[in-house]
Write a protein that holds these residues in place. Structure first.
Motif, PDB file in Angstrom:
ATOM      1  N   MET A  99       2.634  16.590  33.134  1.00 55.83           N
ATOM      2  CA  MET A  99       1.273  16.377  32.630  1.00 55.83           C
ATOM      3  C   MET A  99       1.176  16.652  31.138  1.00 55.83           C
ATOM      4  O   MET A  99       1.917  17.452  30.578  1.00 55.83           O
ATOM      5  N   ILE A 126      -5.356  17.097  32.307  1.00 52.94           N
ATOM      6  CA  ILE A 126      -5.878  18.348  32.868  1.00 52.94           C
ATOM      7  C   ILE A 126      -6.823  18.089  34.051  1.00 52.94           C
ATOM      8  O   ILE A 126      -6.729  18.748  35.085  1.00 52.94           O
ATOM      9  N   ALA A 159      -4.944  16.972  37.065  1.00 49.42           N
ATOM     10  CA  ALA A 159      -4.178  18.099  37.598  1.00 49.42           C
ATOM     11  C   ALA A 159      -5.092  19.073  38.333  1.00 49.42           C
ATOM     12  O   ALA A 159      -4.751  19.598  39.395  1.00 49.42           O
ATOM     13  N   ARG A 160      -6.277  19.267  37.772  1.00 51.79           N
ATOM     14  CA  ARG A 160      -7.228  20.186  38.411  1.00 51.79           C
ATOM     15  C   ARG A 160      -7.650  19.673  39.788  1.00 51.79           C
ATOM     16  O   ARG A 160      -7.872  20.462  40.710  1.00 51.79           O
ATOM     17  N   LEU A 215      -4.588  20.416  42.149  1.00 54.31           N
ATOM     18  CA  LEU A 215      -4.097  21.786  42.298  1.00 54.31           C
ATOM     19  C   LEU A 215      -4.459  22.440  43.635  1.00 54.31           C
ATOM     20  O   LEU A 215      -3.581  23.043  44.278  1.00 54.31           O
ATOM     21  N   PRO A 216      -5.713  22.347  44.097  1.00 51.38           N
ATOM     22  CA  PRO A 216      -6.031  22.988  45.386  1.00 51.38           C
ATOM     23  C   PRO A 216      -5.191  22.435  46.531  1.00 51.38           C
ATOM     24  O   PRO A 216      -4.819  23.163  47.448  1.00 51.38           O
ATOM     25  N   ILE A 217      -4.906  21.151  46.473  1.00 51.15           N
ATOM     26  CA  ILE A 217      -4.077  20.552  47.523  1.00 51.15           C
ATOM     27  C   ILE A 217      -2.658  21.107  47.430  1.00 51.15           C
ATOM     28  O   ILE A 217      -2.058  21.501  48.432  1.00 51.15           O
ATOM     29  N   GLU A 235      -1.602  23.904  46.106  1.00 53.66           N
ATOM     30  CA  GLU A 235      -1.550  25.316  46.504  1.00 53.66           C
ATOM     31  C   GLU A 235      -1.464  25.453  48.019  1.00 53.66           C
ATOM     32  O   GLU A 235      -0.815  26.348  48.533  1.00 53.66           O
ATOM     33  N   ARG A 236      -2.197  24.575  48.708  1.00 54.76           N
ATOM     34  CA  ARG A 236      -2.156  24.639  50.168  1.00 54.76           C
ATOM     35  C   ARG A 236      -0.854  24.129  50.737  1.00 54.76           C
ATOM     36  O   ARG A 236      -0.481  24.453  51.857  1.00 54.76           O
ATOM     37  N   ARG A 293       5.294  27.173  45.428  1.00 56.22           N
ATOM     38  CA  ARG A 293       5.388  27.270  43.967  1.00 56.22           C
ATOM     39  C   ARG A 293       4.881  25.978  43.355  1.00 56.22           C
ATOM     40  O   ARG A 293       5.320  24.901  43.745  1.00 56.22           O
ATOM     41  N   VAL A 294       3.967  26.111  42.421  1.00 54.54           N
ATOM     42  CA  VAL A 294       3.410  24.955  41.726  1.00 54.54           C
ATOM     43  C   VAL A 294       3.796  25.071  40.259  1.00 54.54           C
ATOM     44  O   VAL A 294       3.594  26.124  39.641  1.00 54.54           O
ATOM     45  N   MET A 295       4.359  24.022  39.717  1.00 55.08           N
ATOM     46  CA  MET A 295       4.811  24.136  38.324  1.00 55.08           C
ATOM     47  C   MET A 295       4.366  22.944  37.495  1.00 55.08           C
ATOM     48  O   MET A 295       4.071  21.867  38.015  1.00 55.08           O
ATOM     49  N   ALA A 296       4.319  23.167  36.198  1.00 52.34           N
ATOM     50  CA  ALA A 296       3.980  22.102  35.262  1.00 52.34           C
ATOM     51  C   ALA A 296       5.134  21.898  34.295  1.00 52.34           C
ATOM     52  O   ALA A 296       5.712  22.862  33.775  1.00 52.34           O
ATOM     53  N   ASN A 297       5.464  20.627  34.088  1.00 51.56           N
ATOM     54  CA  ASN A 297       6.407  20.241  33.038  1.00 51.56           C
ATOM     55  C   ASN A 297       7.742  20.970  33.101  1.00 51.56           C
ATOM     56  O   ASN A 297       8.299  21.386  32.085  1.00 51.56           O
ATOM     57  N   TRP A 299      11.217  21.295  36.231  1.00 50.47           N
ATOM     58  CA  TRP A 299      11.811  20.664  37.411  1.00 50.47           C
ATOM     59  C   TRP A 299      12.076  21.741  38.440  1.00 50.47           C
ATOM     60  O   TRP A 299      12.367  22.889  38.079  1.00 50.47           O
TER      61      TRP A 299
END
Lengths: 525, 525
Positions: free
Chosen positions: B427, B432, B435-436, B439-441, B443-444, B448-452, B454
């Motif tokens: 992203m 943004i 991505a927002r 994000l809730p999806i 997280e469920r 681990r959720v990461m940006a930019n 691998w």
């Protein structure tokens, strides 16, 4: 408030179509109005749909908003006033003072969880900042918090119509964690459940939360209960009840395409060990105090002392004699439901019919229906260990004293026990060595080990463990009473290198929520 | 050190009687000596007996003694020197630098847990002091600590012969928690396992711990693996491997008279979301970097990016083109075992044979046996959602790009995914809002959720979550990497009114261990 006998689904009261469920006053046998038409798949579906729709929003409520919600529930329950106590008395046969105490406990529990939510330790915030210059590989920015598991199905318990039911410990801790809750009311006290459910609905509305945060269903365990546990949108289960009920839910939860955790608090006989010096010094006194614990609330507590273990001899005979006298003088009490009374009678008859157990006392029979007639039996350790019938929980005021040849046999018996909620040591200073020998066994077998008290009476606090190895519960890693119960409904999520704009409040730079954090492995208060 | 091909049971090396298990050098097809005669019930029985005998003593080792033990294991592994790396190279086909790095990670992980043990937060000490004058009821003294669950069965993983095997994360965290460990070695690298097992045996002896703290068995999953999980003395299971293997262990663990927790890390395709602005700005660059992650270690990571999701169009075409070029240029690499290579080939053929997936690139075939030929496929979102075959994990360097009509379909696709270890957002600032919304999806759906970044490359630290909802793992409430992994092997015990002489060190008045405590709900550092 007039009871309507309807399902409470989100903000609505909905009439279902099944056979009506009626409470029965166990003290009189009288059927109580209104009937609650049993829910079915349709009601489960609608409650789960609303819970799921509420989840993402509710789990991100701020600490203050969520705490206020829990406090509002307590306020609304208190606002029900005597109506609640009177209905609960009719439905449970429990005395007024007990139910007033239970209401205090229920509301205190909600307020305890409000304080836990505000403190924010449950978030378990961790931050390992980026180390761009680390060799051989840089470290990226990594943060962790805990989030709610998802909507939770809670099963009301028969023996605590308030503290383990609609707004009881499971509901309070799940809501505290950020999980919407769908309760299946216990059919023994639907009116009490409706009253508390209405209080919860009001609290949801007053706090302007999404309506799906709470629903209350009435119906059968097979249709509504199993239906809830099978629903893909339900992500955890809280249950207090029988071993057969709990294990059935465990099976269903494991057989789902996505298995989910079940927190079932089931079966415990709560052994009490009378150590030699204590027994010698105060056997009679212990016998009397023991029966006080045994007969409290007609023995209908998960922590009721159903088993006494000691070395045989004169001192134990003195204990048994005093306990027998106390049992004979223990007034009969009304049990919660005809079903519980039947099961109790059957359990006592099994003991009475065994040639391995000797009856030493029965209490008075009592007048009217569903009276709990206390009982005390004695057996030999070797017989106890070899006969599963003697080891079964008798839910009610009956206990078994097991005579051991020596302390080694006491230890062997302790090792032979199934998982328990509690284990109790009656001990004097001279018993320290014997207690030290037993302690490692008891720690492995029970969630709570106590000295010179009685297992009934479970304090709602931070250090409490109301849990223990199977079959006391389905998951020994948790507690269903006390502030640590919140952890049952949480899971960790790690956020790697997320821009500040995307980070949840709990993890933003500068710690805007002002919660305790583990930064690079060091605790920041 | 000469490899002996024996079971390591407590302090002994024991020759079993089954068919010998031989490692195969996947790069050459050569069979490696010695053979490890497969263990059976007898070896399981003996290892569990020793583990059980060691349990009460080991779980009460002091913080310093236990931490020193973990550090000693790391020292002993390092003392194996090049012998270990050379054998691991022969057995796994992995390059030297990777295995040296993995050894560093393994030893670093042991030392991290040593520091965690010393800090003592894992004890979660709580104390609610007595309130004798409280009305209406006094409060008794209540204290809580966490204790070890019991002996743990650990299954070595094929893809990390060091970091997820004999002395890997499961073993390190279980030992840190105070649990004896019985490891079932992975049959792909028995020699590596023996070397590490010997190092562990030495550490047990040097630290004068009971021999049953550690055993290492060789044999089949059916006999030794299921035998361990069925044994009443085993109280938890750590596993990293296939979904079928993990779910089989879950079933066995649930069917025991006393069900036990299984921590199985299984199956994840690790979706990568290419958001529009990032894709537009740097599609080509992302395509190249993506293939770097995809082909690392022949794609044999649990966090390998097996799925790319984006809105279709020119920008995505540019990404696919760059990725296709990179795949064509990605040298073939030796896979870990012939079995893994076969499964990979089959998985790729399934994609290739589907009329819903379009092949856009294959890598070079490579010379010699068991070469991983990278692959890249493209499919439509609607086809992906309706075809389980497209959703299956292909363990190796093959990935699927899913084209969505718009961001709404991207979200729908995210909602349709099973549980994952990771989810990645590529992203830019302009993404943004998108991505927002995701994000809730995510997280469920993921641990681990990461940006930019691998997903490959899992940092061993405090904030890491290597976990996620089923089927990524069997238990989303935990992590198998990072310091929080210790909590998997602990349970709380409450001590009520115990005399100071009986209280464990962690709970004594005056806090002799100097650990953080929650006293009456307030944190004392």
């Amino acid at each position: 408030m007039t009871l309507e006998g309807k399902q409470l689904i989100g903000s609505q009261a909905v009439e279902a179509k099944g056979e009506p469920i009626h409470a029965v006053n166990p003290a009189t046998g009288e059927t109580l109005e209104p009937g609650y038409k049993a829910g079915s798949k349709a009601e489960v579906e609608r409650a789960c749909e609303l819970a799921w729709a509420a989840f993402d929003s509710y789990r991100e409520t701020g600490l203050e908003a969520r705490a206020t919600f829990l406090e509002t529930i307590a306020d609304e329950i208190e606002a029900l006033g005597d109506t609640l106590i009177e209905r609960a008395m009719q439905e449970s046969g429990l005395p007024q003072a007990r139910l007033q105490g239970e209401r205090g406990r229920t509301c205190g529990q909600l307020r305890l969880f409000a304080s836990v939510v505000r403190a924010g330790e449950w978030l378990d915030v961790r931050h390992d900042p980026a180390l761009p210059d680390r060799e051989p590989m840089p470290r990226v920015d990594l943060r962790q918090r805990h989030i709610a598991l998802g909507p939770v199905a809670v099963f009301g318990a028969s023996n605590f119509p308030l503290a383990f039911s609609v707004a009881g410990g499971d509901t309070a801790s799940a809501l505290a964690a950020g999980c919407p809750v769908v309760v299946k009311a216990h059919s023994a006290h639907p009116g009490t459940s409706e009253l508390v459910g209405r209080a919860l609905q009001k609290a949801v509305a007053r706090c302007e939360l999404p309506e799906g945060v709470f629903s209350l269903l009435f119906g059968s365990g097979r249709e509504v209960g199993q239906g809830l546990v099978s629903d893909a949108r339900i992500k955890a289960v809280g249950f207090t009840g029988s071993r057969s009920g709990g294990t059935a839910l465990m099976k269903t939860a494991q057989a789902r395409p996505e298995p989910i955790p079940v927190y079932a608090e089931m079966s415990s006989i709560n052994p009490v060990f009378l150590l030699p010096e204590a027994l010698k010094a105060r056997g009679k006194e212990l016998g009397e105090a023991f029966v006080g614990s045994l007969t409290m609330g007609a023995g209908q507590f998960c922590t009721n002392p159903g088993l006494v273990i000691a070395v045989k001899g004169e001192a134990l005979d003195g204990f048994v004699e005093a306990a027998a006298e106390a049992v004979k003088g223990a007034g009969a009490q009304t049990m919660l439901t005809p079903g519980i009374h039947d099961a109790y009678t059957q359990g006592v008859n099994t003991l009475g019919g065994s040639d391995k157990a000797r009856e030493v006392a029965r209490g008075p029979q009592g007048d009217g229906p569903n009276q709990c007639q206390a009982g005390l039996f004695v057996a030999k350790a070797s017989d106890f260990l070899n006969d599963e019938a003697l080891q079964a929980e008798v839910f009610g005021s009956t206990s078994l004293v097991v005579e051991c040849a020596d302390l080694d046999e006491v230890k062997a018996l302790a090792e032979g026990l199934e998982g328990q909620l509690t284990a109790t040591l009656q001990m004097d200073d001279g018993d320290i060595d014997a207690a030290r020998g037993l302690l490692p066994i008891l720690e492995r077998r029970a969630g709570r080990v106590m000295a010179n008290g009685w297992p009934t009476g479970v304090e709602v606090c931070h250090a409490m463990v109301h849990g223990g190895p199977y079959p006391a519960t389905s998951d020994s890693r948790t507690t269903s009473v006390g502030s640590a119960a919140i952890h049952r409904f949480l899971r960790p999520v790690c956020y790697q290198n997320l821009p500040d704009a995307l980070l949840p409040q709990a993890l933003k730079d500068g710690n805007p929520l002002n919660v305790s954090r583990l930064v690079d492995g060091k605790r920041e208060a």
